[in-house]
Structures are given as C-alpha cells and as structure tokens.
Motif scaffolding. Sequence first.
Motif, PDB file in Angstrom:
ATOM      1  N   UNK A  39      -6.742  -3.979   8.687  1.00  0.00           N
ATOM      2  CA  UNK A  39      -6.394  -4.424   7.332  1.00  0.00           C
ATOM      3  C   UNK A  39      -5.930  -5.876   7.337  1.00  0.00           C
ATOM      4  N   UNK A  40      -5.188  -6.257   8.364  1.00  0.00           N
ATOM      5  CA  UNK A  40      -4.713  -7.645   8.427  1.00  0.00           C
ATOM      6  C   UNK A  40      -5.868  -8.616   8.681  1.00  0.00           C
ATOM      7  N   UNK A  41      -6.822  -8.224   9.537  1.00  0.00           N
ATOM      8  CA  UNK A  41      -8.000  -9.068   9.759  1.00  0.00           C
ATOM      9  C   UNK A  41      -8.794  -9.244   8.464  1.00  0.00           C
ATOM     10  N   UNK A  42      -8.955  -8.162   7.708  1.00  0.00           N
ATOM     11  CA  UNK A  42      -9.667  -8.247   6.435  1.00  0.00           C
ATOM     12  C   UNK A  42      -8.892  -9.103   5.436  1.00  0.00           C
ATOM     13  N   UNK A  43      -7.583  -8.963   5.422  1.00  0.00           N
ATOM     14  CA  UNK A  43      -6.738  -9.794   4.555  1.00  0.00           C
ATOM     15  C   UNK A  43      -6.949 -11.268   4.874  1.00  0.00           C
ATOM     16  N   UNK A  45      -9.566 -12.637   6.318  1.00  0.00           N
ATOM     17  CA  UNK A  45     -10.925 -13.071   5.978  1.00  0.00           C
ATOM     18  C   UNK A  45     -11.070 -13.282   4.471  1.00  0.00           C
ATOM     19  N   UNK A  46     -10.451 -12.442   3.656  1.00  0.00           N
ATOM     20  CA  UNK A  46     -10.495 -12.641   2.205  1.00  0.00           C
ATOM     21  C   UNK A  46      -9.695 -13.869   1.805  1.00  0.00           C
ATOM     22  N   UNK A  47      -8.661 -14.174   2.552  1.00  0.00           N
ATOM     23  CA  UNK A  47      -7.835 -15.337   2.254  1.00  0.00           C
ATOM     24  C   UNK A  47      -8.600 -16.637   2.511  1.00  0.00           C
ATOM     25  N   UNK A  48      -9.566 -16.601   3.449  1.00  0.00           N
ATOM     26  CA  UNK A  48     -10.299 -17.806   3.837  1.00  0.00           C
ATOM     27  C   UNK A  48     -11.601 -18.000   3.080  1.00  0.00           C
ATOM     28  N   UNK A  49     -12.085 -16.973   2.406  1.00  0.00           N
ATOM     29  CA  UNK A  49     -13.373 -17.080   1.732  1.00  0.00           C
ATOM     30  C   UNK A  49     -13.204 -16.983   0.224  1.00  0.00           C
ATOM     31  N   UNK A  50     -14.146 -17.586  -0.463  1.00  0.00           N
ATOM     32  CA  UNK A  50     -14.166 -17.500  -1.921  1.00  0.00           C
ATOM     33  C   UNK A  50     -15.248 -16.498  -2.310  1.00  0.00           C
ATOM     34  N   UNK A  51     -14.840 -15.314  -2.725  1.00  0.00           N
ATOM     35  CA  UNK A  51     -15.781 -14.291  -3.158  1.00  0.00           C
ATOM     36  C   UNK A  51     -15.403 -13.856  -4.571  1.00  0.00           C
ATOM     37  N   UNK A  52     -16.390 -13.372  -5.326  1.00  0.00           N
ATOM     38  CA  UNK A  52     -16.061 -12.877  -6.665  1.00  0.00           C
ATOM     39  C   UNK A  52     -15.021 -11.754  -6.580  1.00  0.00           C
ATOM     40  N   UNK A  53     -14.042 -11.803  -7.444  1.00  0.00           N
ATOM     41  CA  UNK A  53     -12.938 -10.837  -7.464  1.00  0.00           C
ATOM     42  C   UNK A  53     -12.133 -10.855  -6.167  1.00  0.00           C
ATOM     43  N   UNK A  54     -12.210 -11.954  -5.448  1.00  0.00           N
ATOM     44  CA  UNK A  54     -11.515 -12.078  -4.170  1.00  0.00           C
ATOM     45  C   UNK A  54     -10.012 -11.987  -4.300  1.00  0.00           C
ATOM     46  N   UNK A  55      -9.455 -12.509  -5.403  1.00  0.00           N
ATOM     47  CA  UNK A  55      -8.005 -12.448  -5.572  1.00  0.00           C
ATOM     48  C   UNK A  55      -7.514 -11.009  -5.690  1.00  0.00           C
TER      49      UNK A  55
END
Length: 98
Positions: A39-43, A45-55
């Motif tokens: 979960x922390x690795x995924x957190x 990766x989402x923190x570093x990328x701009x994806x739709x609904x990423x926030x």
Amino acid sequence: MGCDVSLAKRCFADRTSLIDELAARDESFRDLCDDFATADRLRLSFNKTAVPNGDGRLAEYVELVNSLRDEIATVLDNAVIVPFPCQEKGRRGGGRGV
C-alpha cells in the motif's frame, strides 16, 4: 512470496526484534506487513504520477497505509511473549511433594 517487514521496521524502529519474531511465527502478521509495504509503494507511485482521479486514489492509499500502520501497532502492543517457567534443579513435580 517473501515477507516484506522493512517498512514496519522503519515505522517501529524500537520494536524491530518483536517484528522479526512475529514475522517468523505468524503468517497473518507477515501478510499484514506485506500489505502495509504494498500500500505504501502504491501511495508513493500515485504521489509521483498525474493520473485522472489521482487525488482521490492517493487519499485512499494514504488512509489505507495509516490504517495498516495502526493495525500493526495494535498487534505489536498486544503481543505477549510468555516465557516458560524455569524448573529448579533437583525439584520435580512442581513443588507438590512428589
């Protein structure tokens, strides 16, 4: 599959021995630590990328990581290691006059 307790050890640095001991004997604790690390690795990766609904997804992973951290803390707090009592030399029967 390997057991990833590295994040748990970083978060609970004063309890690394207990983490190792629990991981060695408790499969659900190992799974909990693996879930925490994943979960922390995924957190991250989402923190570093701009994806739709990423926030929204990032907020979900932050909540999940915090929840898993709390669960690990509870397991560590509740872990009780009860040593076997040492039997005195020359005494048998637990002091019952046997």
